[in-house]
Design an enzyme around this catalytic site. Structure first.
Site, short mmCIF file in Angstrom:
data_model
loop_
_atom_site.label_atom_id
_atom_site.label_comp_id
_atom_site.label_asym_id
_atom_site.label_seq_id
_atom_site.Cartn_x
_atom_site.Cartn_y
_atom_site.Cartn_z
N ASP A 177 0.29 68.03 13.37
CA ASP A 177 0.50 66.72 12.76
C ASP A 177 1.67 66.21 12.77
O ASP A 177 2.10 64.95 12.57
CB ASP A 177 0.09 67.07 11.16
CG ASP A 177 -1.26 67.13 10.71
OD1 ASP A 177 -2.03 66.79 11.92
OD2 ASP A 177 -1.78 67.37 9.97
N ASN A 226 3.34 59.03 6.05
CA ASN A 226 2.82 60.01 4.91
C ASN A 226 3.66 60.02 3.62
O ASN A 226 2.94 59.81 2.63
CB ASN A 226 3.32 61.48 5.55
CG ASN A 226 2.04 62.31 5.92
OD1 ASN A 226 1.01 61.88 6.21
ND2 ASN A 226 2.41 63.54 6.47
#
Length: 293
Positions: free
Chosen positions: A74, A148
């Site tokens: 990620d 994020n």
């Protein structure tokens, strides 16, 4: 945002070479690319030679490729999203380890991934991005973008700080704490989740706000619309705080400093295999369906 290019022939490749399986899968990627007539581009000269690709600085990916394969974990996807921010180029995350939230395609599925790109049979998931502006002494000192989360906290000591939270110009509260975290729906399964925040489905337009280790029992996570202007001011602190964007420490913020967070006009699009299921990945990562997974 412009639609995805119908004939996707130019593929940018970003590989985390520290992953143990990185070199092993490059041969398969090259073979599949040649079979479909794809033109590959790589930001690393050695990787470009291995793939039979053209070397291209990552700053040019947003203008010259049709899709980017982010191969690693990620973190590789977050790096890619930051590098091509503002472009309409979609990202396909390919995991070189265990299944991730953003790298939903396994390395064994590379043939299927390139087939999906060649036949335009992929799924598209569009994700909001947070725009963060940083102010110190009344002047703007920087602007960053987070797929994020934005985290303000810690620093050079463990002393607590007082942070003022405002939404759309209205004071919400004053918090004695270790810091504050604002996450997008994409980031709600990361740092925010470990800090006790809610899981936000990617289709929800909103931000999650978590006070980190508040010195009160009444503080709770807050979810606000993505149209909101979120302001966090350092009202009292005996130390500099670190502002972290998607896990990367970017700025030191002193007392009186302030950050503004709003939805960016630019989103990020992910390409996923036809059978991809958000809830299946969620259940697997969080072990919701027992040990059989």
């Amino acid at each position: 945002m412009p639609s995805i290019v119908p004939d996707m022939k130019k593929i940018g490749v970003i590989v985390n070479t520290k992953r143990p399986r990185a070199n092993h899968i490059l041969g398969a990627l090259r073979r599949e690319a040649e079979r479909h007539g794809f033109e590959l581009f790589a930001e690393d000269a050695t990787m470009a030679e291995t793939l039979g690709a053209e070397w291209l600085p990552i700053a040019e990916f947003g203008r010259k490729v049709d899709v980017v394969l982010a191969m690693g974990g990620d973190g590789t996807v977050l790096y890619t999203a930051r590098a091509i921010h503002g472009s309409a180029v979609p990202i396909m995350g390919i995991n070189l380890g265990s299944l991730g939230f953003l790298t939903s395609v396994s390395d064994t599925e590379i043939p299927a991934a390139l087939e999906a790109i060649a036949t335009h049979t992929f799924k598209v998931s569009e994700r909001d991005v947070a725009e963060c502006r940083i102010f110190q002494n009344g002047s703007r000192v920087g602007e960053e973008h987070a797929l994020n989360d934005v985290v303000l906290g810690w620093g050079g000591s463990s002393r607590i700080v007082t942070l003022m939270l405002s939404i759309d110009g209205e004071a919400v509260g004053s918090f004695m704490c270790d810091g504050m975290l604002v996450s997008t729906p994409t980031g709600s399964t990361g740092h925010s989740l470990s800090a006790g925040g809610p899981i936000l489905h990617p289709g929800i337009g909103g931000f999650g706000i978590n006070v980190i280790c508040p010195h009160t029992l009444s503080s709770r996570p807050l979810v606000v619309p993505d149209s909101s202007l979120i302001e966090v001011e350092v009202a009292n602190a005996a130390k500099e705080l670190i502002l972290s964007i998607d896990g990367q420490d970017e700025y030191r913020v002193e007392q009186g400093g302030r950050i503004e967070i709003r939805r960016s006009p630019h989103s990020v699009r992910f390409l996923q295999l036809p059978g991809h299921s958000y809830f299946s990945v969620l259940a697997q990562k969080l072990h919701w369906r027992g040990s059989s997974l």
